[in-house]
Scaffold this motif. Structure first.
Motif, PDB file in Angstrom:
ATOM      1  N   UNK A 238      29.595  23.327  33.303  1.00  0.00           N
ATOM      2  CA  UNK A 238      28.803  24.084  34.527  1.00  0.00           C
ATOM      3  C   UNK A 238      28.157  25.129  34.816  1.00  0.00           C
ATOM      4  N   UNK A 239      27.138  25.191  35.792  1.00  0.00           N
ATOM      5  CA  UNK A 239      26.590  26.849  36.571  1.00  0.00           C
ATOM      6  C   UNK A 239      26.918  26.256  37.423  1.00  0.00           C
ATOM      7  N   UNK A 240      26.755  28.003  38.026  1.00  0.00           N
ATOM      8  CA  UNK A 240      26.918  28.039  39.548  1.00  0.00           C
ATOM      9  C   UNK A 240      25.626  28.691  40.111  1.00  0.00           C
ATOM     10  N   UNK A 241      25.492  28.533  41.386  1.00  0.00           N
ATOM     11  CA  UNK A 241      24.023  29.259  41.665  1.00  0.00           C
ATOM     12  C   UNK A 241      24.628  29.135  43.231  1.00  0.00           C
ATOM     13  N   UNK A 242      24.425  30.810  43.832  1.00  0.00           N
ATOM     14  CA  UNK A 242      24.017  30.664  44.945  1.00  0.00           C
ATOM     15  C   UNK A 242      23.309  31.777  44.997  1.00  0.00           C
ATOM     16  N   UNK A 243      22.706  31.454  46.228  1.00  0.00           N
ATOM     17  CA  UNK A 243      21.377  33.052  47.189  1.00  0.00           C
ATOM     18  C   UNK A 243      21.823  34.181  47.434  1.00  0.00           C
ATOM     19  N   UNK A 244      23.359  34.613  47.477  1.00  0.00           N
ATOM     20  CA  UNK A 244      24.255  35.970  47.765  1.00  0.00           C
ATOM     21  C   UNK A 244      24.954  35.577  46.703  1.00  0.00           C
ATOM     22  N   UNK A 245      25.154  37.223  47.215  1.00  0.00           N
ATOM     23  CA  UNK A 245      26.840  37.766  46.859  1.00  0.00           C
ATOM     24  C   UNK A 245      27.888  37.240  47.546  1.00  0.00           C
ATOM     25  N   UNK A 246      28.992  36.566  47.205  1.00  0.00           N
ATOM     26  CA  UNK A 246      30.231  36.193  47.536  1.00  0.00           C
ATOM     27  C   UNK A 246      31.175  37.028  47.715  1.00  0.00           C
ATOM     28  N   UNK A 247      31.828  37.214  49.036  1.00  0.00           N
ATOM     29  CA  UNK A 247      32.986  37.683  49.741  1.00  0.00           C
ATOM     30  C   UNK A 247      34.498  36.868  48.800  1.00  0.00           C
ATOM     31  N   UNK A 248      35.171  37.490  48.060  1.00  0.00           N
ATOM     32  CA  UNK A 248      36.603  37.479  47.690  1.00  0.00           C
ATOM     33  C   UNK A 248      37.903  38.265  48.258  1.00  0.00           C
ATOM     34  N   UNK A 249      38.467  37.617  48.672  1.00  0.00           N
ATOM     35  CA  UNK A 249      39.539  37.960  49.157  1.00  0.00           C
ATOM     36  C   UNK A 249      41.075  37.615  48.807  1.00  0.00           C
ATOM     37  N   UNK A 250      42.017  38.515  47.896  1.00  0.00           N
ATOM     38  CA  UNK A 250      42.979  38.570  47.598  1.00  0.00           C
ATOM     39  C   UNK A 250      44.274  37.417  47.867  1.00  0.00           C
ATOM     40  N   UNK A 251      43.830  37.322  49.725  1.00  0.00           N
ATOM     41  CA  UNK A 251      45.400  36.959  49.826  1.00  0.00           C
ATOM     42  C   UNK A 251      45.034  36.243  51.456  1.00  0.00           C
TER      43      UNK A 251
ATOM     44  N   UNK B 121      32.183  34.087  56.912  1.00  0.00           N
ATOM     45  CA  UNK B 121      32.113  35.204  57.726  1.00  0.00           C
ATOM     46  C   UNK B 121      33.336  35.366  56.678  1.00  0.00           C
ATOM     47  N   UNK B 122      34.583  34.438  57.070  1.00  0.00           N
ATOM     48  CA  UNK B 122      35.675  35.785  55.762  1.00  0.00           C
ATOM     49  C   UNK B 122      36.230  35.953  54.668  1.00  0.00           C
TER      50      UNK B 122
END
Length: 385
Positions: A219-232, A262-263
């Motif tokens: 697979x390859x993953x493409x998005x228009x912008x960087x994503x925000x990840x949450x640890x919990x 947003x989250x």
């Protein structure tokens, strides 16, 4: 649940409130209408004349059976991995088998809920348009459907988004010789074995399907912008703040954004494993689609056999077009669940109420608003003394 045997298009039925859609938001609205004393609207009169039906309601649902959009979710989306599902109001979910597909479990739960409460749901009924019957701002609304016409004093729209998948347009898209599909058409990862799959999108569905597909093929993953990840998971305040941001957009008449935008995305053990496989190595969006793959931002070519667009959905509101609710901002200005410029119309499961918890609360709020409006107005739409 009532069933429609024929269209009987010449008949005009009446109800105080017509709910459009029987997913989580629509069922919540129906539950709270019944709690407030509304009763199922009677069957059509033979003379096709609008009958006085105070305190009545009906739910029109386009699906062939209970479950709303959950009926169409892919079989690999199981209760163990589905994003949190809230109980419907009044009746909690039965014991959950984590291995059961969410489509089967939730369709059964919704069906038992409808039957247990005796909700007045007609299906399959496709609503084609909602319009004003006259120029009276407190007059009746006309609902045209595949099963005939209804006259109502208020409409609660709960049609969701599943029927309107969003497909971005990219240069060369029509030349691609492989398979292009949207998340709405996804079946199983096994369908793609032996092919390189490009997944486009930055939401929960995108990362969940990357996890699944990357276990059987590349697979390859493409998005228009960087994503925000949450640890919990986020706490109550963070959740409230996120919903408030979405709510502010719709209050201003702007198109709603998803709550997850947003989250951010939350790390889970399965997503950690996907990241370890390299499935979550995000790439900058490609510039062009070519017959055998895509042209990368740095000019290189990436061959692919499948492009899966996990690019979200738009609200299904085309049947409301005759009401001219959209403003210059491209969205519909809202005051809670009520359309700001049209107090007879409430949108539930829209914008900040698109989550399952939000849908339950929106159903209750919409009914409360309609009850206040009907109490203020007489049966003919005039102000009560």
């Amino acid at each position: 649940m009532a069933e429609i045997a024929d269209a009987r298009a010449a008949v005009l039925r009446a109800a105080d409130v017509v709910v459009i859609g029987a997913g989580q938001a629509g069922l919540s609205a129906a539950y709270h209408l019944q709690r407030r004393g509304f009763r199922p609207a009677g069957q059509a009169a033979a003379d096709a004349v609008v009958q006085d039906a105070p305190g009545s309601y009906v739910v029109l649902d386009a699906e062939a059976g209970p479950g709303g959009a959950w009926r169409h979710r892919w079989k690999s989306l199981r209760m163990a991995t589905v994003n949190g599902i809230s109980d419907l109001p009044g009746i909690p979910k039965p014991v959950v088998d984590p291995a059961e597909p969410s489509s089967g479990f939730l369709s059964r739960y919704f069906g038992d809920y409808e039957e247990g409460l005796g909700l007045n749901i007609l299906r399959p009924v496709k609503v084609r348009s909602v319009s004003r019957e006259d120029n009276n701002p407190s007059g009746r609304l006309r609902i045209e459907s595949s099963a005939g016409s209804w006259s109502a004093r208020a409409v609660i729209n709960a049609t969701g988004t599943w029927t309107r998948p969003f497909w971005p347009i990219y240069p060369g898209q029509s030349t691609f010789r492989g398979r292009q599909l949207h998340v709405a058409d996804y079946g199983a990862a096994e369908d793609f074995r032996g092919q390189h799959v490009i997944v486009v999108g930055g939401g929960i569905s995108a990362v969940g399907l990357l996890d699944e597909i990357s276990q059987v093929t590349t697979t390859s993953w493409f998005t228009r912008r960087e994503l925000v990840w949450r640890e919990a998971g986020f706490d109550q305040k963070a959740g409230h703040d996120a919903v408030a941001l979405v709510e502010e957009r719709v209050r201003q008449g702007l198109p709603p954004q998803s709550v997850v935008s947003v989250t951010g995305l939350i790390w889970t053990p399965s997503l950690r494993a996907a990241a370890a496989r390299g499935a979550l190595d995000r790439r900058e969006m490609f510039t062009e689609i070519e017959p055998g793959g895509v042209r990368l931002a740095d000019g290189r070519f990436l061959a692919a056999g499948v492009i899966l667009w996990a690019t979200g959905f738009r609200a299904e509101l085309e049947h409301l077009a005759p009401l001219h609710l959209r403003g210059s901002g491209g969205g519909i200005a809202m005051d809670g669940t009520q359309v700001a410029a049209e107090e007879r119309v409430h949108l539930v499961g829209y914008g900040p109420s698109s989550s399952t918890i939000g849908a339950n609360r929106a159903g209750r709020a919409a009914v409360a608003g309609i009850v206040r409006m009907l109490a203020r107005l007489g049966p003919d739409g005039a102000l009560s003394a």
